[in-house]
Write a protein that holds these residues in place. Sequence first.
Motif, PDB file in Angstrom:
ATOM      1  N   HIS A  69       0.825  -1.490  -0.536  1.00  0.00           N
ATOM      2  CA  HIS A  69      -0.385  -0.092  -0.107  1.00  0.00           C
ATOM      3  C   HIS A  69       0.650   1.119  -0.227  1.00  0.00           C
ATOM      4  O   HIS A  69       0.378   2.590   0.077  1.00  0.00           O
ATOM      5  CB  HIS A  69      -1.137  -0.257   1.423  1.00  0.00           C
ATOM      6  CG  HIS A  69      -1.881  -1.117   1.183  1.00  0.00           C
ATOM      7  ND1 HIS A  69      -3.053  -0.736  -0.066  1.00  0.00           N
ATOM      8  CD2 HIS A  69      -2.210  -2.133   1.337  1.00  0.00           C
ATOM      9  CE1 HIS A  69      -3.669  -1.747   0.262  1.00  0.00           C
ATOM     10  NE2 HIS A  69      -3.278  -2.770   0.955  1.00  0.00           N
ATOM     11  N   PHE A  70       2.119   1.099  -0.337  1.00  0.00           N
ATOM     12  CA  PHE A  70       3.260   2.643  -0.395  1.00  0.00           C
ATOM     13  C   PHE A  70       3.183   3.240   1.233  1.00  0.00           C
ATOM     14  O   PHE A  70       3.249   4.217   1.310  1.00  0.00           O
ATOM     15  CB  PHE A  70       2.755   3.304  -1.501  1.00  0.00           C
ATOM     16  CG  PHE A  70       3.258   2.644  -2.680  1.00  0.00           C
ATOM     17  CD1 PHE A  70       4.672   3.077  -3.042  1.00  0.00           C
ATOM     18  CD2 PHE A  70       2.319   1.598  -3.540  1.00  0.00           C
ATOM     19  CE1 PHE A  70       4.784   1.999  -4.850  1.00  0.00           C
ATOM     20  CE2 PHE A  70       2.896   0.933  -4.369  1.00  0.00           C
ATOM     21  CZ  PHE A  70       4.110   1.025  -4.825  1.00  0.00           C
ATOM     22  N   ASP A  71       3.185   2.246   2.018  1.00  0.00           N
ATOM     23  CA  ASP A  71       2.416   2.853   3.398  1.00  0.00           C
ATOM     24  C   ASP A  71       3.823   2.561   4.513  1.00  0.00           C
ATOM     25  O   ASP A  71       3.877   3.365   5.539  1.00  0.00           O
ATOM     26  CB  ASP A  71       1.270   2.722   3.751  1.00  0.00           C
ATOM     27  CG  ASP A  71       1.174   1.233   5.020  1.00  0.00           C
ATOM     28  OD1 ASP A  71       2.152   0.580   4.056  1.00  0.00           O
ATOM     29  OD2 ASP A  71       0.190   0.311   4.765  1.00  0.00           O
ATOM     30  N   GLY A  72       5.142   1.776   3.838  1.00  0.00           N
ATOM     31  CA  GLY A  72       5.969   2.031   5.079  1.00  0.00           C
ATOM     32  C   GLY A  72       6.215   0.172   5.240  1.00  0.00           C
ATOM     33  O   GLY A  72       6.881   0.377   6.291  1.00  0.00           O
ATOM     34  N   VAL A  89       7.313  -0.587   1.270  1.00  0.00           N
ATOM     35  CA  VAL A  89       7.404   0.420   0.665  1.00  0.00           C
ATOM     36  C   VAL A  89       6.633   1.670   0.381  1.00  0.00           C
ATOM     37  O   VAL A  89       5.594   1.680   1.168  1.00  0.00           O
ATOM     38  CB  VAL A  89       6.933   0.300  -0.914  1.00  0.00           C
ATOM     39  CG1 VAL A  89       6.705   0.534  -1.720  1.00  0.00           C
ATOM     40  CG2 VAL A  89       7.331  -1.225  -0.982  1.00  0.00           C
ATOM     41  N   THR A  90       7.701   2.860  -0.008  1.00  0.00           N
ATOM     42  CA  THR A  90       6.957   4.215   0.746  1.00  0.00           C
ATOM     43  C   THR A  90       7.443   4.814  -0.361  1.00  0.00           C
ATOM     44  O   THR A  90       8.235   5.057  -0.941  1.00  0.00           O
ATOM     45  CB  THR A  90       8.280   4.471   2.140  1.00  0.00           C
ATOM     46  OG1 THR A  90       8.263   4.278   3.211  1.00  0.00           O
ATOM     47  CG2 THR A  90       7.161   6.062   2.133  1.00  0.00           C
ATOM     48  N   ALA A  91       6.035   5.769  -0.734  1.00  0.00           N
ATOM     49  CA  ALA A  91       6.033   6.492  -1.606  1.00  0.00           C
ATOM     50  C   ALA A  91       6.059   7.786  -1.876  1.00  0.00           C
ATOM     51  O   ALA A  91       6.563   8.328  -0.526  1.00  0.00           O
ATOM     52  CB  ALA A  91       4.264   6.640  -2.416  1.00  0.00           C
ATOM     53  N   TRP A  99      11.617   1.647  -0.640  1.00  0.00           N
ATOM     54  CA  TRP A  99      11.579   0.690  -0.087  1.00  0.00           C
ATOM     55  C   TRP A  99      13.005   0.284   0.635  1.00  0.00           C
ATOM     56  O   TRP A  99      14.078   0.055   1.293  1.00  0.00           O
ATOM     57  CB  TRP A  99      11.860  -0.350  -1.306  1.00  0.00           C
ATOM     58  CG  TRP A  99      12.492  -0.498  -2.157  1.00  0.00           C
ATOM     59  CD1 TRP A  99      13.050   0.212  -3.327  1.00  0.00           C
ATOM     60  CD2 TRP A  99      13.784  -1.699  -2.063  1.00  0.00           C
ATOM     61  NE1 TRP A  99      14.019  -0.096  -4.116  1.00  0.00           N
ATOM     62  CE2 TRP A  99      14.604  -0.905  -3.465  1.00  0.00           C
ATOM     63  CE3 TRP A  99      14.091  -2.609  -1.761  1.00  0.00           C
ATOM     64  CZ2 TRP A  99      15.639  -1.788  -3.759  1.00  0.00           C
ATOM     65  CZ3 TRP A  99      15.608  -3.277  -1.941  1.00  0.00           C
ATOM     66  CH2 TRP A  99      15.867  -3.157  -2.392  1.00  0.00           C
ATOM     67  N   THR A 100      12.907  -0.927   1.232  1.00  0.00           N
ATOM     68  CA  THR A 100      13.049  -2.201   2.563  1.00  0.00           C
ATOM     69  C   THR A 100      12.919  -3.096   2.116  1.00  0.00           C
ATOM     70  O   THR A 100      11.548  -4.069   2.308  1.00  0.00           O
ATOM     71  CB  THR A 100      13.050  -0.978   4.065  1.00  0.00           C
ATOM     72  OG1 THR A 100      13.381  -0.597   4.397  1.00  0.00           O
ATOM     73  CG2 THR A 100      13.954  -1.917   4.847  1.00  0.00           C
ATOM     74  N   PHE A 101      13.807  -4.223   1.758  1.00  0.00           N
ATOM     75  CA  PHE A 101      13.227  -5.521   1.720  1.00  0.00           C
ATOM     76  C   PHE A 101      13.961  -5.943   3.610  1.00  0.00           C
ATOM     77  O   PHE A 101      15.224  -6.146   3.833  1.00  0.00           O
ATOM     78  CB  PHE A 101      14.287  -6.494   0.929  1.00  0.00           C
ATOM     79  CG  PHE A 101      14.307  -7.557   0.441  1.00  0.00           C
ATOM     80  CD1 PHE A 101      13.353  -8.496  -0.030  1.00  0.00           C
ATOM     81  CD2 PHE A 101      15.105  -8.978   1.032  1.00  0.00           C
ATOM     82  CE1 PHE A 101      12.954  -9.805   0.207  1.00  0.00           C
ATOM     83  CE2 PHE A 101      14.817  -9.808   1.050  1.00  0.00           C
ATOM     84  CZ  PHE A 101      14.120 -10.514   0.506  1.00  0.00           C
TER      85      PHE A 101
END
Length: 143
Positions: A69-72, A89-91, A99-101
Motif C-alpha cells: 500500500h506504499f505506506d512503509g 515500500v513508501t511512495a 523500499w526496504t527488503f
Amino acid sequence: MLKQSIAAVIFAVLLGAASQDGGTSPWFGTWALRAQDAGDRPETLIYSDAGAGAMRMESVEAQSVIVTHFDGEPMVDIGPNSSSSALAVTATSPTSYAWTFWKDGQPFVQGLNTLAADRQSFTEVSWLADEPENRVTLIYERR
C-alpha cells in the motif's frame, strides 16, 4: 495522521487514481533488468493493480509476490518461494518510491526506485542495509 494523509494522496497519484484521463499507474506493467546489469541473473518484475489502493509486485524469477500500500509497512512475501522475507515500500513522489527488503525479521537491502521522464525505464539505487556507502545502480526497462 497528517503523514498518512499525505502518503494517501501521493499513493493515489502514484496509482493514477487521481488522473484526469482515468489512466493507470505509470508503474503498472512488466519490467526487465537490462542485460548489462543482469549478467547471468535476469530479473522480470510485474506490477499490477491489487485493488483497494494496493499494488501487486511480482518477481518472476524469484517467484516472489508482495502486495503493498506504499505506506512503509513491511508486507510478507506470499509467493511460492517465500522464506520469511518482506518488503516495506513508501511512495516518495508519483514517480519514485523508497523500499526496504526484510530477511529473517531484519532490514537486509534498501533502495530508491525512480521512473525515467519517458516512463519506459526506472533506475534502482540500492545498498545493503548495513553498508549504505556501497550503492549499486540498476536499470529496469519496460517490456
